[in-house]
Design a protein around this motif. Structure first.
Motif, mmCIF file in Angstrom:
data_model
loop_
_atom_site.group_PDB
_atom_site.id
_atom_site.type_symbol
_atom_site.label_atom_id
_atom_site.label_comp_id
_atom_site.label_asym_id
_atom_site.label_seq_id
_atom_site.Cartn_x
_atom_site.Cartn_y
_atom_site.Cartn_z
ATOM 1 N N LEU A 197 -4.943 -4.680 3.212
ATOM 2 C CA LEU A 197 -3.975 -4.916 3.294
ATOM 3 C C LEU A 197 -3.907 -2.663 2.379
ATOM 4 O O LEU A 197 -3.102 -2.033 2.771
ATOM 5 C CB LEU A 197 -3.144 -5.162 2.003
ATOM 6 C CG LEU A 197 -2.545 -6.983 2.659
ATOM 7 C CD1 LEU A 197 -2.718 -8.251 1.332
ATOM 8 C CD2 LEU A 197 -1.936 -6.997 3.313
ATOM 9 N N ILE A 198 -4.377 -2.706 1.892
ATOM 10 C CA ILE A 198 -5.051 -1.154 1.285
ATOM 11 C C ILE A 198 -5.181 -0.617 2.729
ATOM 12 O O ILE A 198 -4.707 0.650 2.509
ATOM 13 C CB ILE A 198 -6.419 -1.261 0.326
ATOM 14 C CG1 ILE A 198 -5.537 -1.912 -0.826
ATOM 15 C CG2 ILE A 198 -6.569 0.301 -0.252
ATOM 16 C CD1 ILE A 198 -7.130 -1.985 -1.904
ATOM 17 N N ALA A 224 -4.151 -0.885 5.985
ATOM 18 C CA ALA A 224 -2.742 -0.459 6.376
ATOM 19 C C ALA A 224 -1.707 0.211 5.602
ATOM 20 O O ALA A 224 -1.195 0.610 6.530
ATOM 21 C CB ALA A 224 -2.621 -2.303 6.491
ATOM 22 N N ALA A 225 -1.704 -0.048 4.474
ATOM 23 C CA ALA A 225 -0.419 0.920 4.257
ATOM 24 C C ALA A 225 -1.304 2.346 3.620
ATOM 25 O O ALA A 225 0.015 3.548 3.610
ATOM 26 C CB ALA A 225 -0.710 0.216 2.639
ATOM 27 N N VAL A 226 -2.495 2.377 3.405
ATOM 28 C CA VAL A 226 -2.882 3.805 2.981
ATOM 29 C C VAL A 226 -3.910 4.455 4.779
ATOM 30 O O VAL A 226 -4.539 5.447 4.071
ATOM 31 C CB VAL A 226 -4.180 3.891 1.563
ATOM 32 C CG1 VAL A 226 -4.102 5.533 1.370
ATOM 33 C CG2 VAL A 226 -2.707 3.635 0.655
ATOM 34 N N SER A 233 -4.890 9.043 5.856
ATOM 35 C CA SER A 233 -4.358 9.999 5.529
ATOM 36 C C SER A 233 -4.845 10.876 5.330
ATOM 37 O O SER A 233 -6.051 10.678 4.607
ATOM 38 C CB SER A 233 -3.472 9.295 3.725
ATOM 39 O OG SER A 233 -3.380 10.208 3.549
#
Length: 100
Positions: A20-21, A23-25, A28
């Motif tokens: 989940l982390i 996928a979100a970050v 970057s």
């Protein structure tokens, strides 16, 4: 047991949180400059070693041997880092967060 490896449902929860982390970050650019990924570190090390060890004036056998030794060194470094993080995280109060 040779290594204190975690197991059970908490490992699955850590994996899901990490996904989940990511996928979100993930991917970057500012974060990559601050904290490069292991693959970026390996790529940089390989580029450095290619310039230093893969000179055209060396024989094919010497270049092959140096490349093989470099690949083994990178694998051993990755294994050592993984084992060290696993062992240290196992005994830390918030060690599961380090494994993320």
């Amino acid at each position: 047991m040779l290594l204190p490896l975690p197991g059970g449902p908490e490992s699955l929860l850590i994996l899901l949180l990490a996904l989940l982390i990511d996928a979100a970050v993930g991917d970057s650019r500012p974060l990559d400059r601050l904290l490069p990924t292991p693959s970026a570190l390996a790529t940089d090390a390989t580029r450095w070693a290619d310039k230093r060890l893969n000179r055209i004036d060396r024989s094919d056998g010497a270049r092959r041997l140096r490349g093989t030794l470099l690949a083994l060194a990178l694998m051993l470094a990755a294994l050592g880092a993984g084992v060290a993080i696993t062992i240290l995280a196992r005994f830390a109060p918030w060690g599961w967060a380090v494994e993320l």
